[in-house]
Scaffold this active site. Structure first.
Site, PDB file in Angstrom:
ATOM      1  N   THR A   1      -7.746   8.109   6.540  1.00 34.48           N
ATOM      2  CA  THR A   1      -6.973   8.809   5.505  1.00 34.48           C
ATOM      3  C   THR A   1      -7.524   8.493   4.111  1.00 34.48           C
ATOM      4  OG1 THR A   1      -4.995   8.674   6.889  1.00 34.48           O
ATOM      5  CG2 THR A   1      -4.653   9.111   4.551  1.00 34.48           C
ATOM      6  N   VAL A   2      -7.675   7.223   3.805  1.00 35.95           N
ATOM      7  CA  VAL A   2      -8.095   6.851   2.448  1.00 35.95           C
ATOM      8  C   VAL A   2      -9.599   7.069   2.268  1.00 35.95           C
ATOM      9  CG1 VAL A   2      -8.144   5.006   0.727  1.00 35.95           C
ATOM     10  CG2 VAL A   2      -6.202   5.181   2.294  1.00 35.95           C
TER      11      VAL A   2
ATOM     12  N   VAL B   1      -1.368  -1.747  -3.740  1.00 36.20           N
ATOM     13  CA  VAL B   1       0.077  -1.654  -4.003  1.00 36.20           C
ATOM     14  C   VAL B   1       0.365  -0.356  -4.763  1.00 36.20           C
ATOM     15  CG1 VAL B   1       2.117  -2.769  -4.975  1.00 36.20           C
ATOM     16  CG2 VAL B   1       0.172  -4.170  -4.266  1.00 36.20           C
TER      17      VAL B   1
ATOM     18  N   GLY C   1      -0.165  11.056   6.893  1.00 35.51           N
ATOM     19  CA  GLY C   1      -1.150  10.043   6.487  1.00 35.51           C
ATOM     20  C   GLY C   1      -0.568   8.929   5.647  1.00 35.51           C
TER      21      GLY C   1
ATOM     22  N   ASP D   1       4.347  -4.393   5.466  1.00 37.18           N
ATOM     23  CA  ASP D   1       3.575  -3.765   4.390  1.00 37.18           C
ATOM     24  C   ASP D   1       4.240  -4.035   3.031  1.00 37.18           C
ATOM     25  OD1 ASP D   1       1.487  -1.490   3.630  1.00 37.18           O
ATOM     26  OD2 ASP D   1       3.383  -0.959   2.674  1.00 37.18           O
TER      27      ASP D   1
ATOM     28  N   LYS E   1       2.892  -6.297  -0.157  1.00 33.29           N
ATOM     29  CA  LYS E   1       2.806  -5.759  -1.527  1.00 33.29           C
ATOM     30  C   LYS E   1       3.621  -6.614  -2.490  1.00 33.29           C
ATOM     31  CE  LYS E   1       1.969  -1.019  -0.028  1.00 33.29           C
ATOM     32  NZ  LYS E   1       2.601   0.210   0.452  1.00 33.29           N
TER      33      LYS E   1
HETATM   34  P1  NAP Z   1      -6.937   4.922   8.904  1.00 33.99           P
HETATM   35  O1  NAP Z   1      -6.644   6.345   8.602  1.00 33.99           O
HETATM   36  O2  NAP Z   1      -6.500   4.353  10.191  1.00 33.99           O
HETATM   37  O3  NAP Z   1      -8.523   4.717   8.754  1.00 33.99           O
HETATM   38  C1  NAP Z   1      -9.179   3.529   9.116  1.00 33.99           C
HETATM   39  C2  NAP Z   1     -10.676   3.794   9.167  1.00 33.99           C
HETATM   40  O4  NAP Z   1     -11.344   2.570   9.432  1.00 33.99           O
HETATM   41  C3  NAP Z   1     -11.109   4.783  10.241  1.00 33.99           C
HETATM   42  O5  NAP Z   1     -12.126   5.618   9.769  1.00 33.99           O
HETATM   43  C4  NAP Z   1     -11.627   3.887  11.377  1.00 33.99           C
HETATM   44  O6  NAP Z   1     -12.695   4.468  12.078  1.00 33.99           O
HETATM   45  C5  NAP Z   1     -12.183   2.723  10.588  1.00 33.99           C
HETATM   46  N1  NAP Z   1     -12.095   1.478  11.344  1.00 33.99           N
HETATM   47  C6  NAP Z   1     -10.986   0.853  11.760  1.00 33.99           C
HETATM   48  N2  NAP Z   1     -11.299  -0.276  12.413  1.00 33.99           N
HETATM   49  C7  NAP Z   1     -12.644  -0.344  12.413  1.00 33.99           C
HETATM   50  C8  NAP Z   1     -13.583  -1.261  12.951  1.00 33.99           C
HETATM   51  N3  NAP Z   1     -13.186  -2.355  13.614  1.00 33.99           N
HETATM   52  N4  NAP Z   1     -14.888  -1.019  12.754  1.00 33.99           N
HETATM   53  C9  NAP Z   1     -15.286   0.085  12.097  1.00 33.99           C
HETATM   54  N5  NAP Z   1     -14.446   1.002  11.550  1.00 33.99           N
HETATM   55  C10 NAP Z   1     -13.147   0.781  11.730  1.00 33.99           C
HETATM   56  O7  NAP Z   1      -6.330   3.973   7.758  1.00 33.99           O
HETATM   57  P2  NAP Z   1      -5.947   4.399   6.245  1.00 33.99           P
HETATM   58  O8  NAP Z   1      -4.589   4.978   6.233  1.00 33.99           O
HETATM   59  O9  NAP Z   1      -7.074   5.148   5.611  1.00 33.99           O
HETATM   60  O10 NAP Z   1      -5.801   2.942   5.568  1.00 33.99           O
HETATM   61  C11 NAP Z   1      -6.946   2.205   5.205  1.00 33.99           C
HETATM   62  C12 NAP Z   1      -6.523   1.081   4.266  1.00 33.99           C
HETATM   63  O11 NAP Z   1      -5.950   1.639   3.087  1.00 33.99           O
HETATM   64  C13 NAP Z   1      -5.459   0.128   4.837  1.00 33.99           C
HETATM   65  O12 NAP Z   1      -5.709  -1.164   4.358  1.00 33.99           O
HETATM   66  C14 NAP Z   1      -4.175   0.648   4.252  1.00 33.99           C
HETATM   67  O13 NAP Z   1      -3.193  -0.352   4.138  1.00 33.99           O
HETATM   68  C15 NAP Z   1      -4.645   1.082   2.887  1.00 33.99           C
HETATM   69  N6  NAP Z   1      -3.822   2.078   2.229  1.00 33.99           N
HETATM   70  C16 NAP Z   1      -3.491   3.216   2.907  1.00 33.99           C
HETATM   71  C17 NAP Z   1      -2.734   4.188   2.263  1.00 33.99           C
HETATM   72  C18 NAP Z   1      -2.335   5.457   2.955  1.00 33.99           C
HETATM   73  O14 NAP Z   1      -1.561   6.226   2.366  1.00 33.99           O
HETATM   74  N7  NAP Z   1      -2.822   5.747   4.157  1.00 33.99           N
HETATM   75  C19 NAP Z   1      -2.309   3.979   0.943  1.00 33.99           C
HETATM   76  C20 NAP Z   1      -2.674   2.792   0.280  1.00 33.99           C
HETATM   77  C21 NAP Z   1      -3.432   1.853   0.949  1.00 33.99           C
HETATM   78  P3  NAP Z   1     -12.492   5.762  13.041  1.00 33.99           P
HETATM   79  O15 NAP Z   1     -12.106   6.863  12.103  1.00 33.99           O
HETATM   80  O16 NAP Z   1     -13.814   5.993  13.665  1.00 33.99           O
HETATM   81  O17 NAP Z   1     -11.389   5.413  13.991  1.00 33.99           O
HETATM   82  N1  HSE Z   2       1.689   2.638   4.698  1.00 29.00           N
HETATM   83  C1  HSE Z   2       1.789   2.488   3.300  1.00 29.00           C
HETATM   84  C2  HSE Z   2       3.064   3.148   2.822  1.00 29.00           C
HETATM   85  C3  HSE Z   2       0.592   3.121   2.625  1.00 29.00           C
HETATM   86  O1  HSE Z   2       3.660   3.892   3.586  1.00 29.00           O
HETATM   87  O2  HSE Z   2       3.463   2.897   1.689  1.00 29.00           O
HETATM   88  C4  HSE Z   2       0.536   2.846   1.158  1.00 29.00           C
HETATM   89  O3  HSE Z   2       0.244   1.517   0.901  1.00 29.00           O
END
Ligand code: NAP
Ligand code: HSE
Length: 430
Positions: A15-16, A134, A189, A203, A207
């Site tokens: 997603t990110v 955060v 997402g 989470d 934060k």
């Molecule tokens: P996500 O959609 O699950 O994406 C994770 C990515 O990392 C995927 O591309 C996955 O590969 C890859 N990955 C996971 N484990 C791996 C490994 N062992 N080796 C290689 N690649 C690996 O997660 P996300 O929502 O983008 O979140 C990523 C980070 O941003 C997290 O720390 C989360 O807390 C933070 N964050 C997220 C949001 C949000 O709104 N989603 C907001 C703020 C912060 P594949 O695609 O091939 O499976």
């Molecule tokens: N899973 C987190 C949330 C993403 O829902 O706030 C943003 O850090």
């Protein structure tokens, strides 16, 4: 503009990561003008090379070996958007060891290992920036590190998890079930790779630990944050709260009380007319109080691909232009923490009892004997308990009481033959 590009290696394309890649490509010329040199994605780490991606990266290589990203001589900044503790923590440390700057959105790693990571970065002469960890797109880390740095902070209170706020909003507005609302949040997402981290409030606790560490100038670890998730929040509680003029929100609260830091994350009743009650969906809001600024409010999208990429790219621009960010700025080795038992607040209590004369009086006596004064009492018409016994559902709110007294009263109530179950206990946020 110098011609030496700023090489960005991405760890993760979910997603990110996808959001970051899209914005880097779509806004390339504007970003390059800001950074003062070309910006290039070097290569990208994923788990599954065959998975379809919602972004066309052209010639950029997708790899499954992190060393190809970190060790690429053109990678100057490593963007870690994998999530989870491992391998993310080890890869950040490896990037620092190899002299690369790091941008991360990973609140779990920064909350648990932030002081160690930032020390390692300082020793190696590189920066670690974590604005996206955060509040998604809301600037919070930067303001604490710079804009609010002249203040003595006394409290940080907010809604910092978009997934749980989305779930509670949907349950409250449309009567959606917990499971359906969680599925929607995942599809949009917002949720963590493991949504248990959202709904069990890990989470939010991560934060709050990061914010409290910045606010009070000493490391506050996630294990020092009192944590209760939202899995027990029922439609009944949401409806009763609404009848009493409240909404249920997952609050993150860090306050200085008598020289000690109170740090807690739990569902709470907030008055319908209050600012926090109107923060809905995936939106986050954080209210900060400081001696000079008074009250400052930060509000915006706390999750999702685009808002989060906004924060990641802001960190990249700051690093690319050598505006150093990235310290927990601990002025003190530790800060005294206030035990949860010392909390003084108002409470909401829902009980299922036998429907008999004297039950209400007995409950009131248990509470009154412990100095807990009732503010309101609601009892609807009789309900039938499982074994055809007539029962009553009683909802009470209290005036300010101590957590220790309330927990003791709950233990006593649970032992009374006339009390069938304690349906819910929430704190009320004033
Ligand atoms: P996500 O959609 O699950 O994406 C994770 C990515 O990392 C995927 O591309 C996955 O590969 C890859 N990955 C996971 N484990 C791996 C490994 N062992 N080796 C290689 N690649 C690996 O997660 P996300 O929502 O983008 O979140 C990523 C980070 O941003 C997290 O720390 C989360 O807390 C933070 N964050 C997220 C949001 C949000 O709104 N989603 C907001 C703020 C912060 P594949 O695609 O091939 O499976
Ligand atoms: N899973 C987190 C949330 C993403 O829902 O706030 C943003 O850090």
């Amino acid at each position: 503009m110098t011609t030496q590009p700023l090489g960005v290696g991405l760890l993760g394309l979910g997603t990110v990561g996808t959001g970051v890649a899209r914005v880097l490509l779509a806004k390339r010329s504007a970003l390059e003008a800001r950074v003062g040199r070309p910006v290039r994605i070097t290569c990208v780490l994923v788990r599954d090379l065959a998975k379809p991606r919602g972004v066309d990266l052209g010639e950029v290589r997708l790899v499954t070996d992190a060393q190809e990203v970190i060790g690429d001589p053109h990678t100057e900044v490593v963007v870690e958007v994998i999530g989870g503790e491992e391998p993310a923590r080890s890869l950040i440390i490896e990037a620092i060891r190899q002299g690369k700057h790091v941008v991360t959105a990973n609140k779990e790693v920064m909350a648990k290992h932030g002081p160690m990571i930032l020390r390692a970065a300082a020793e190696r002469g590189v920066s670690v920036a974590y604005e996206a960890s955060v509040g998604g797109g809301i600037p919070l880390i930067g303001p604490f590190q710079l804009d609010l740095a002249a203040n003595d902070i006394t409290s940080v209170v907010g809604i910092v998890n978009g997934t749980t706020n989305y779930i509670l909003t949907r349950m409250s507005e449309s009567g959606a079930s917990f499971a359906d609302a969680l599925k929607e949040a995942q599809d949009l997402g917002y949720a963590e790779p493991d949504p248990t981290n959202d709904v069990e409030a890990w989470d939010a606790a991560y934060k709050l630990a990061i914010l409290a560490s910045l606010a009070f100038g000493a490391p506050v670890g996630p294990q020092q944050v009192w944590r209760e998730g939202i899995t027990q929040v029922s439609q009944r509680d949401i409806q009763y709260a609404a009848e009493l003029g409240y909404r249920i929100k997952l609050l993150a609260i860090a306050r200085l009380v008598g020289g000690q830091v109170e740090a807690r994350v739990h569902p709470a009743l907030v008055h319908q007319g209050s600012m926090l009650a109107s923060v809905d969906g995936s939106f986050n809001a954080v209210q900060i109080e400081g001696d000079l600024i008074g009250t400052a409010l930060f509000y915006g999208r706390g999750a999702g691909s685009e808002p989060t990429s906004s924060a990641v790219i802001a960190d990249l621009i700051a690093l690319g232009t050598s505006v150093g960010r990235g310290s927990l700025q601990s002025q003190r080795a530790s800060v005294p923490l206030r035990p949860m038992q010392n909390l003084q607040t108002r409470y909401f209590l829902r009980l299922l009892t036998l429907d008999r004369p004297g039950v209400m009086a007995a409950i009131a006596t248990v509470l009154g004997d412990r100095g807990i004064s009732l503010a309101s009492v609601v009892q609807k018409e009789s309900v039938v308990l499982g074994d055809d016994v007539p029962g009553a559902e009683i909802v009470l709110t209290t005036h300010i009481a101590s957590e220790a007294a309330v927990q003791e009263a709950i233990t006593t109530l649970q032992r009374m033959p006339v009390v069938r179950s304690i349906g819910a206990l929430y704190r009320v946020f004033e």
